[in-house]
Design an enzyme around this catalytic site. Structure first.
Site, PDB file in Angstrom:
ATOM      1  N   SER A  34       0.804  -1.219   0.000  1.00  0.00           N
ATOM      2  CA  SER A  34       0.000   0.000   0.000  1.00  0.00           C
ATOM      3  C   SER A  34       0.840   1.272   0.000  1.00  0.00           C
ATOM      4  O   SER A  34       0.366   2.328  -0.429  1.00  0.00           O
ATOM      5  CB  SER A  34      -0.951   0.019   1.202  1.00  0.00           C
ATOM      6  OG  SER A  34      -0.227  -0.079   2.415  1.00  0.00           O
ATOM      7  N   GLY A  71      -1.758  -4.256   1.143  1.00  0.00           N
ATOM      8  CA  GLY A  71      -1.800  -5.421   2.015  1.00  0.00           C
ATOM      9  C   GLY A  71      -0.858  -6.532   1.611  1.00  0.00           C
ATOM     10  O   GLY A  71      -0.787  -7.566   2.299  1.00  0.00           O
ATOM     11  N   ASN A 100       4.436  -5.110   5.722  1.00  0.00           N
ATOM     12  CA  ASN A 100       3.276  -5.829   6.247  1.00  0.00           C
ATOM     13  C   ASN A 100       3.687  -7.107   6.972  1.00  0.00           C
ATOM     14  O   ASN A 100       3.090  -7.466   7.988  1.00  0.00           O
ATOM     15  CB  ASN A 100       2.290  -6.150   5.118  1.00  0.00           C
ATOM     16  CG  ASN A 100       1.542  -4.921   4.646  1.00  0.00           C
ATOM     17  OD1 ASN A 100       1.153  -4.074   5.443  1.00  0.00           O
ATOM     18  ND2 ASN A 100       1.335  -4.803   3.352  1.00  0.00           N
ATOM     19  N   ASP A 181      -4.822   7.302   9.728  1.00  0.00           N
ATOM     20  CA  ASP A 181      -4.543   5.981  10.302  1.00  0.00           C
ATOM     21  C   ASP A 181      -3.155   5.887  10.914  1.00  0.00           C
ATOM     22  O   ASP A 181      -2.825   4.927  11.616  1.00  0.00           O
ATOM     23  CB  ASP A 181      -4.749   4.874   9.263  1.00  0.00           C
ATOM     24  CG  ASP A 181      -3.824   5.007   8.051  1.00  0.00           C
ATOM     25  OD1 ASP A 181      -2.844   5.777   8.103  1.00  0.00           O
ATOM     26  OD2 ASP A 181      -4.080   4.324   7.043  1.00  0.00           O
ATOM     27  N   HIS A 184      -0.205   5.141   6.686  1.00  0.00           N
ATOM     28  CA  HIS A 184       0.034   5.417   5.272  1.00  0.00           C
ATOM     29  C   HIS A 184       0.440   6.871   5.047  1.00  0.00           C
ATOM     30  O   HIS A 184      -0.234   7.781   5.538  1.00  0.00           O
ATOM     31  CB  HIS A 184      -1.215   5.093   4.455  1.00  0.00           C
ATOM     32  CG  HIS A 184      -1.582   3.648   4.504  1.00  0.00           C
ATOM     33  ND1 HIS A 184      -2.522   3.147   5.390  1.00  0.00           N
ATOM     34  CD2 HIS A 184      -1.115   2.591   3.800  1.00  0.00           C
ATOM     35  CE1 HIS A 184      -2.632   1.845   5.215  1.00  0.00           C
ATOM     36  NE2 HIS A 184      -1.794   1.472   4.259  1.00  0.00           N
TER      37      HIS A 184
END
Length: 227
Positions: A34, A71, A100, A181, A184
């Site tokens: 991402s 992801g 991730n 969040d 990101h």
């Protein structure tokens, strides 16, 4: 051939190299997660899109293809890389995976093995890998975060790869460069990511263009005669 290559290198020592020098562009493929898809951002504002724009200003023949998936983990990249290489036939692959895996608690060994497999597959298809490193937040523990960071250093050293030590270098700990969040990067951070990648990518582009130019010139100088 050696004499010819020496002449080419001497010429580039005398005349500054320009990425637009070669009429034949290079294909750069980005294999990431991402952080490379432009997650949560307006279209065409992610760092890969900015990279595409930057390369076009240097040479209109350069191309960028982004096969990143939000992801994505290293195992997913490992499973996808061969088909992507067959489909796009890139000259350079920017491997920007692992974040991730680290956040999900995957083992250091598995992350290393998957990235290594991606690198070896790229080399098998004559695509030059460029490794983009990631780091874990300090709450994962000093020992584990160090071992995770060293995955990229070890691979780059062992396979003599160009390395971006940390994709988010210079702002990874600054909240104002992230979306709500906190994970990101926002639009303001995308240029900073490109600035981390560009100085590592540029010498690789230059060396591949010199190599291609030397090969093409040599082929023209030594035509094959069919008897």
């Amino acid at each position: 051939m050696k004499k010819f290559l020496l002449i080419v290198l001497c010429l580039f020592a005398i005349f500054p190299f320009n990425l637009a020098w070669s009429g034949t562009g290079l294909m750069v493929m980005v294999l990431g997660d991402s952080l490379s898809t432009g997650y949560g951002l307006p279209p065409e504002t992610g760092w890969v899109s900015l990279l595409k724009q930057q390369l076009k200003t240097q040479s209109p023949d350069h191309e960028v293809v982004n096969i990143s998936i939000s992801g994505e983990i290293t195992l997913g990249g490992r499973n996808r890389i061969e088909q992507a290489l067959n489909t796009h036939q890139p000259d350079i692959v920017i491997v920007a995976l692992g974040g991730n895996d680290g956040l999900q608690g995957k083992s250091i060994r598995s992350i290393y093995d998957n990235l290594e497999a991606i690198i070896l597959t790229c080399k098998q298809y004559n695509a030059a890998p460029l490794l983009a490193g990631m780091q874990l937040p300090p709450n994962y523990g000093i020992t584990h975060t160090r071992k995770f960071r060293e995955i990229y250093l070890r691979l780059a050293r062992h396979y003599q790869l160009p390395l971006v030590p940390f994709l988010l270098e210079g702002f990874g700990d600054q909240r104002e460069y992230f979306l709500a969040d906190g994970i990101h990067p926002n639009a303001k951070a995308q240029q900073k990511i490109l600035e981390n990648v560009w100085p590592v990518l540029t010498p690789l582009l230059e060396s591949l263009q010199i190599e291609r130019a030397a090969t093409e010139t040599s082929a023209e100088a030594d035509p094959v005669t069919i008897q």
